[in-house]
Design a protein around this motif. Structure first.
Motif, PDB file in Angstrom:
ATOM      1  N   LEU A 162       0.540  -1.144   0.203  1.00 21.73           N
ATOM      2  CA  LEU A 162      -0.285   0.156  -0.004  1.00 21.73           C
ATOM      3  C   LEU A 162       1.254   0.724  -0.262  1.00 21.73           C
ATOM      4  N   ALA A 163       0.360   2.478  -0.857  1.00 17.97           N
ATOM      5  CA  ALA A 163       1.163   3.976  -1.332  1.00 17.97           C
ATOM      6  C   ALA A 163       1.278   4.483   0.813  1.00 17.97           C
ATOM      7  N   GLU A 164       1.962   4.739   1.100  1.00 20.46           N
ATOM      8  CA  GLU A 164       2.076   5.486   1.962  1.00 20.46           C
ATOM      9  C   GLU A 164       2.488   6.686   2.369  1.00 20.46           C
ATOM     10  N   GLY A 165       1.885   8.356   2.114  1.00 23.72           N
ATOM     11  CA  GLY A 165       2.641   8.858   1.728  1.00 23.72           C
ATOM     12  C   GLY A 165       3.741   8.910   1.219  1.00 23.72           C
ATOM     13  N   TYR A 201       5.555   3.138   1.231  1.00 24.40           N
ATOM     14  CA  TYR A 201       4.575   1.599   1.374  1.00 24.40           C
ATOM     15  C   TYR A 201       4.832   1.024   2.212  1.00 24.40           C
ATOM     16  N   ARG A 202       4.066   0.239   2.446  1.00 24.38           N
ATOM     17  CA  ARG A 202       3.823  -0.403   3.414  1.00 24.38           C
ATOM     18  C   ARG A 202       3.367  -2.214   3.529  1.00 24.38           C
ATOM     19  N   ALA A 205       1.154  -4.894   9.416  1.00 22.72           N
ATOM     20  CA  ALA A 205       1.808  -4.623   8.366  1.00 22.72           C
ATOM     21  C   ALA A 205       3.111  -4.873   8.978  1.00 22.72           C
ATOM     22  N   THR A 246       7.508   3.220   7.865  1.00 24.46           N
ATOM     23  CA  THR A 246       7.431   3.056   6.574  1.00 24.46           C
ATOM     24  C   THR A 246       8.189   2.759   5.355  1.00 24.46           C
TER      25      THR A 246
END
Length: 207
Positions: free
Chosen positions: A26-29, A32-33, A41, A46
């Motif tokens: 998943l994109a995060e800022g 990625y996560r 997680a 990240t």
């Protein structure tokens, strides 16, 4: 993320899927996560693009150990944790206990959240022996440290001493070459009887 998808397709043993998956990205800022199917997680932070690709590559390679099947498996090894709990917080210690149902030679790998494979048994010279049927042995005492997330304890057992067994003494973290060589030897005789495998997931968390 077209750039990430394109890079993943060049990773050996990695495959993009739309149904059952081993990890979700998943994109995060700006990073990625990487998420385990349980929803947890896999890493506490990240990751950058390079870190994400490296993690996927390591996990794709180490996954072969955790999915290796022994179709002629004819005995079992009980794997228990002491204390036995759902998750282990930072600096908590846990003993890994094994009890084979037949006399056997045992190998235990700890595969961390980044896909690094560590040999935790045999570890000392005194470990280089056959474990008797019904005997309980403390294979390792582990401490919860970074990186936190989902770790896998993978156990292999053999009724006859494997040719590679003595070479494991003193080895901690497997290099890519060592991991490939060990996997080749495990796969070569996987269809023979006198083999067993089991595994256990362990969750490690920051306090």
């Amino acid at each position: 993320d077209a750039a990430l998808r394109e890079r993943i397709q060049f990773i050996r043993r990695a495959e993009l899927v739309n149904d059952a998956y081993d990890v979700e990205i998943l994109a995060e800022g700006s990073g990625y996560r990487v998420i385990h199917p349980s929803g947890a997680a896999i890493t506490a932070k990240t990751l950058s693009l390079a870190e994400t690709l490296l993690l996927i590559e390591k996990r794709a390679d180490s996954k072969v150990f955790t999915t290796l099947a022994f179709p002629m498996q004819d005995f079992n090894v009980a794997l228990t944790m002491d204390p036995d709990q759902g998750a282990y917080y930072e600096r908590e210690r846990v003993k890994v206990l094994l009890q084979p149902s037949r006399d056997s030679w045992i190998v235990v790998l700890d595969i961390d959240v980044e896909g690094n494979a560590y040999i935790v048994y045999p570890h000392e010279k005194t470990d280089m022996r056959m474990i008797r049927a019904g005997e309980t042995v403390t294979a390792a005492q582990l401490e919860s440290t970074t990186p936190f997330g989902v770790e896998i304890l993978q156990v292999f057992a053999f009724t006859e001493k494997p040719a590679f067994y003595d070479n494991l003494l003193g080895v901690l973290r497997l290099t890519d070459l060592q991991a490939t060589a060990l996997l080749d030897q495990l796969e070569r005789d996987a269809s023979k009887p006198g083999r067993s495998q089991t595994q256990r997931l362990a969750y490690t968390l920051a306090r």
